[in-house]
Design an enzyme around this catalytic site. Structure first.
Site, mmCIF file in Angstrom:
data_model
loop_
_atom_site.group_PDB
_atom_site.id
_atom_site.type_symbol
_atom_site.label_atom_id
_atom_site.label_comp_id
_atom_site.label_asym_id
_atom_site.label_seq_id
_atom_site.Cartn_x
_atom_site.Cartn_y
_atom_site.Cartn_z
ATOM 1 N N HIS A 157 8.073 3.071 -4.330
ATOM 2 C CA HIS A 157 7.149 4.183 -4.014
ATOM 3 C C HIS A 157 7.492 5.434 -4.828
ATOM 4 O O HIS A 157 7.184 6.557 -4.424
ATOM 5 C CB HIS A 157 7.203 4.541 -2.496
ATOM 6 C CG HIS A 157 6.562 3.509 -1.618
ATOM 7 N ND1 HIS A 157 7.111 3.089 -0.434
ATOM 8 C CD2 HIS A 157 5.417 2.812 -1.762
ATOM 9 C CE1 HIS A 157 6.327 2.162 0.123
ATOM 10 N NE2 HIS A 157 5.299 1.984 -0.672
ATOM 11 N N GLY B 288 2.601 3.659 4.563
ATOM 12 C CA GLY B 288 1.329 2.947 4.398
ATOM 13 C C GLY B 288 1.537 1.530 4.883
ATOM 14 O O GLY B 288 2.313 1.309 5.819
ATOM 15 N N ASN C 275 -4.259 -0.273 -10.211
ATOM 16 C CA ASN C 275 -3.172 -0.467 -9.256
ATOM 17 C C ASN C 275 -3.427 -1.823 -8.592
ATOM 18 O O ASN C 275 -4.185 -1.922 -7.641
ATOM 19 C CB ASN C 275 -3.205 0.684 -8.240
ATOM 20 C CG ASN C 275 -2.126 0.569 -7.189
ATOM 21 O OD1 ASN C 275 -1.397 -0.404 -7.125
ATOM 22 N ND2 ASN C 275 -2.033 1.583 -6.349
ATOM 23 N N GLY D 123 -1.121 6.222 4.311
ATOM 24 C CA GLY D 123 -2.211 6.100 5.287
ATOM 25 C C GLY D 123 -1.805 6.466 6.703
ATOM 26 O O GLY D 123 -2.554 7.152 7.414
ATOM 27 N N ILE D 124 -0.620 6.033 7.153
ATOM 28 C CA ILE D 124 -0.165 6.358 8.508
ATOM 29 C C ILE D 124 0.335 7.805 8.548
ATOM 30 O O ILE D 124 -0.024 8.579 9.436
ATOM 31 C CB ILE D 124 0.950 5.391 8.959
ATOM 32 C CG1 ILE D 124 0.427 3.952 9.022
ATOM 33 C CG2 ILE D 124 1.523 5.825 10.305
ATOM 34 C CD1 ILE D 124 1.499 2.902 9.289
ATOM 35 N N ARG E 237 -0.018 0.787 -12.472
ATOM 36 C CA ARG E 237 1.114 0.889 -11.551
ATOM 37 C C ARG E 237 1.892 -0.422 -11.631
ATOM 38 O O ARG E 237 1.332 -1.496 -11.441
ATOM 39 C CB ARG E 237 0.599 1.109 -10.134
ATOM 40 C CG ARG E 237 1.742 1.197 -9.166
ATOM 41 C CD ARG E 237 1.254 1.585 -7.813
ATOM 42 N NE ARG E 237 2.364 1.638 -6.887
ATOM 43 C CZ ARG E 237 2.232 1.717 -5.587
ATOM 44 N NH1 ARG E 237 1.037 1.742 -5.064
ATOM 45 N NH2 ARG E 237 3.285 1.770 -4.813
ATOM 46 N N ARG F 164 6.062 -6.437 6.906
ATOM 47 C CA ARG F 164 7.454 -6.682 6.459
ATOM 48 C C ARG F 164 8.437 -6.177 7.508
ATOM 49 O O ARG F 164 8.190 -5.162 8.160
ATOM 50 C CB ARG F 164 7.719 -5.963 5.133
ATOM 51 C CG ARG F 164 7.062 -6.627 3.936
ATOM 52 C CD ARG F 164 7.179 -5.783 2.682
ATOM 53 N NE ARG F 164 5.886 -5.256 2.275
ATOM 54 C CZ ARG F 164 5.696 -4.333 1.335
ATOM 55 N NH1 ARG F 164 6.726 -3.829 0.684
ATOM 56 N NH2 ARG F 164 4.487 -3.919 1.035
ATOM 57 N N MET G 231 -2.233 0.272 12.004
ATOM 58 C CA MET G 231 -1.826 1.291 12.963
ATOM 59 C C MET G 231 -2.986 1.746 13.833
ATOM 60 O O MET G 231 -2.807 2.031 15.018
ATOM 61 C CB MET G 231 -1.216 2.471 12.196
ATOM 62 C CG MET G 231 -0.625 3.518 13.067
ATOM 63 S SD MET G 231 0.603 2.831 14.180
ATOM 64 C CE MET G 231 2.033 3.654 13.677
ATOM 65 N N GLU H 221 -0.789 8.510 -5.993
ATOM 66 C CA GLU H 221 -0.109 7.731 -7.035
ATOM 67 C C GLU H 221 -0.991 7.560 -8.280
ATOM 68 O O GLU H 221 -0.510 7.643 -9.405
ATOM 69 C CB GLU H 221 0.286 6.364 -6.470
ATOM 70 C CG GLU H 221 1.469 6.470 -5.519
ATOM 71 C CD GLU H 221 1.397 5.532 -4.337
ATOM 72 O OE1 GLU H 221 0.302 5.400 -3.753
ATOM 73 O OE2 GLU H 221 2.426 4.959 -3.986
ATOM 74 N N LYS I 198 -6.973 -1.753 -7.006
ATOM 75 C CA LYS I 198 -7.577 -0.429 -6.894
ATOM 76 C C LYS I 198 -7.736 0.113 -8.310
ATOM 77 O O LYS I 198 -6.898 -0.155 -9.173
ATOM 78 C CB LYS I 198 -6.675 0.524 -6.111
ATOM 79 C CG LYS I 198 -6.458 0.140 -4.666
ATOM 80 C CD LYS I 198 -5.626 1.221 -3.974
ATOM 81 C CE LYS I 198 -4.955 0.683 -2.727
ATOM 82 N NZ LYS I 198 -3.862 1.502 -2.234
HETATM 83 P P1 ADP Z 1 -1.279 0.898 1.206
HETATM 84 O O1 ADP Z 1 0.198 0.884 1.370
HETATM 85 O O2 ADP Z 1 -1.899 -0.472 1.197
HETATM 86 O O3 ADP Z 1 -1.784 1.827 0.110
HETATM 87 P P2 ADP Z 1 -2.339 2.914 3.019
HETATM 88 O O4 ADP Z 1 -1.508 4.031 2.478
HETATM 89 O O5 ADP Z 1 -3.803 2.950 2.811
HETATM 90 O O6 ADP Z 1 -1.788 1.495 2.607
HETATM 91 O O7 ADP Z 1 -2.033 2.883 4.604
HETATM 92 C C1 ADP Z 1 -2.538 1.880 5.434
HETATM 93 C C2 ADP Z 1 -2.101 2.179 6.872
HETATM 94 O O8 ADP Z 1 -2.613 3.472 7.253
HETATM 95 C C3 ADP Z 1 -2.608 1.167 7.900
HETATM 96 O O9 ADP Z 1 -1.575 0.857 8.833
HETATM 97 C C4 ADP Z 1 -3.689 1.955 8.601
HETATM 98 O O10 ADP Z 1 -3.830 1.533 9.922
HETATM 99 C C5 ADP Z 1 -3.117 3.356 8.559
HETATM 100 N N1 ADP Z 1 -4.167 4.341 8.855
HETATM 101 C C6 ADP Z 1 -5.258 4.644 8.119
HETATM 102 N N2 ADP Z 1 -6.037 5.547 8.761
HETATM 103 C C7 ADP Z 1 -5.415 5.803 9.946
HETATM 104 C C8 ADP Z 1 -5.716 6.650 11.059
HETATM 105 N N3 ADP Z 1 -6.823 7.389 11.090
HETATM 106 N N4 ADP Z 1 -4.839 6.669 12.103
HETATM 107 C C9 ADP Z 1 -3.726 5.909 12.085
HETATM 108 N N5 ADP Z 1 -3.395 5.087 11.058
HETATM 109 C C10 ADP Z 1 -4.224 5.034 10.010
#
Ligand code: ADP
Length: 398
Positions: A182, A211, A13, A329-330, A94, A242, A285, A383, A20
């Site tokens: 996505h 994310g 990815n 992630g968020i 991906r 963005r 975040m 994914e 990744k």
């Molecule tokens: P990507 O789109 O690069 O795969 P991710 O899905 O890993 O990204 O998401 C990244 C986001 O998730 C960042 O904004 C990060 O701050 C947020 N995040 C990760 N862990 C936490 C947490 N424990 N609390 C709040 N936000 C988080």
């Protein structure tokens, strides 16, 4: 195809600043390793890899910034050492854009790569990075099957109206339409939900993949019906850097009246806006939630507000709502953001269970009250696993 116990599928990815990878053992596709190279181009590049138990199996830091080519060369070398005893049967990639041609996973060969390269203007910041490792592997291991899995593919099932811009046909015929992204994450969510609640098989679902990139998707019966992302992955929700949906008149104004260059506007929209731009602090975040700066709160409030408006719009596109899903992630980690979104969605019949939400469960979990008209779910983004599954299935079918 016959499977020895150590046959595996590798997944790559490759994004704009990271690669990744994961390795999945056949036939069950259990994770053997995963890792990532981060900070390509930006400064000190770093690498780390873990086994299925989370134990570190590789770590490296470079004083300088590596590019994709150097990153891939390192990964291939690492795999040759670490995967001793494993046999990589195929590599799944991906790929952000499959245009109108590819509505499912695709075996990658020279002819397909040439067609995909013609789509680079549609995703200039992502697609070249997705395709570079395919080319690198083709040269290094010409016999190794490679499969492309597209972020747009899941959305090709959308009704024509959901994909249309109100533009003349001559413009639409240039491929200027809504694609949505996505898709691998939403496909995983669509496949996962009915396993946990069979009543959701034909349900009206809105999923939020939040994310660094963020979007939402309305699904009905497991099929994509509408998405917040459109022609490019900058539309819809505000994201890490963005801006999300913007009146197109703003772009013309910035160029015509403020003398900004096209490259400058592109940089503004993709790299200097969103959570980072509004807060002036960070795109992360975690940093914003820990900050007492009012600008950090404003950035979070704006994200919550836009999620709420898009939720209403997406629910309208599927004539109601049975389930709301958080991922990315968020979405998976920020109990505070989920609580705020659900508070604003009470009018739709959403009732969050505060204790279940605050527990931040690690796997798939329902976090709404038993009486909530709309069930609320947390589904971790997978994914890579989806790509491994597609790649294996295509190989089996060959
Ligand atoms: P990507 O789109 O690069 O795969 P991710 O899905 O890993 O990204 O998401 C990244 C986001 O998730 C960042 O904004 C990060 O701050 C947020 N995040 C990760 N862990 C936490 C947490 N424990 N609390 C709040 N936000 C988080």
């Amino acid at each position: 195809m016959t499977t020895a116990s150590t046959d595996c599928i590798a997944v790559i990815n490759a994004g704009s600043s990271s690669i990744k990878f994961s390795v999945h053992v056949l036939p069950g596709l259990a994770l053997a390793f995963k890792g990532r190279i981060e900070n390509l181009y930006r400064g000190a590049t770093r690498f780390s890899a873990q086994d299925a138990d989370g134990a570190t199996v590789g770590e490296q830091r470079w004083p300088e910034a590596l590019d994709h080519h150097a990153g891939m060369a390192f990964l291939i070398d690492f795999a040759a050492r670490e995967l001793d005893g494993y046999r990589v049967r195929a590599v799944g990639h991906r790929i952000v854009h499959g245009g109108v041609d590819y509505s499912g996973p695709q075996r990658l060969d020279e002819a397909v790569l040439e067609r995909l390269e013609r789509l680079v203007p549609l995703a200039p910041l992502h697609l070249p990075h997705n395709l570079a490792p395919v080319r690198a592997l083709m040269a290094l291991a010409p016999g190794l099957p490679q499969v492309g899995c597209f972020d747009t593919a899941f959305h090709t099932a959308q009704p024509a109206l959901a994909r249309a811009f109100a533009l003349p046909p001559a413009i639409t015929d240039l491929g200027i339409r809504r694609y949505g992204f996505h898709g691998l994450s939403y496909e995983h969510i669509a496949a996962t939900l009915p396993l946990h609640d069979p009543a959701l098989q034909d349900a009206r679902v809105v999923a939020a993949h939040l994310g660094n990139g963020a979007s939402m998707c309305a699904m009905r019966g497991g099929r994509s019906m509408a998405s917040t992302m459109g022609f490019t992955a900058v539309d819809g929700l505000p994201m890490g850097t963005r801006c999300g949906a913007l009146d197109p008149g703003v772009v013309i104004y910035l160029i015509e009246e403020q003398g900004m260059s096209v490259a400058g506007v592109q940089r503004l929209m993709y790299q200097e806006s969103g959570l980072l731009g509004v807060s002036g602090l960070s795109s992360d975040m975690r940093v914003l939630e820990a900050s007492s700066d009012p600008r950090a709160q404003l950035a979070i409030d704006l994200l919550v507000y836009r999620i709420g408006r898009e939720l209403g719009s997406l629910a309208a596109s599927i004539q109601g709502l049975d389930a709301l899903v958080f991922s990315g992630g968020i979405g998976e980690n920020s109990a505070r953001l989920r609580a705020a979104v659900c508070r604003d969605a009470a009018w739709l019949g959403v009732e969050l269970d505060p204790a279940a939400n605050a527990a931040n469960p690690a796997g798939v979990a329902r976090i709404s009250t038993a009486g909530s008209r709309v069930s609320v779910w947390l589904v971790p983004a997978e994914e890579e696993r989806m790509i491994a599954r597609h790649t294996y299935e295509l190989l089996e079918a060959a």
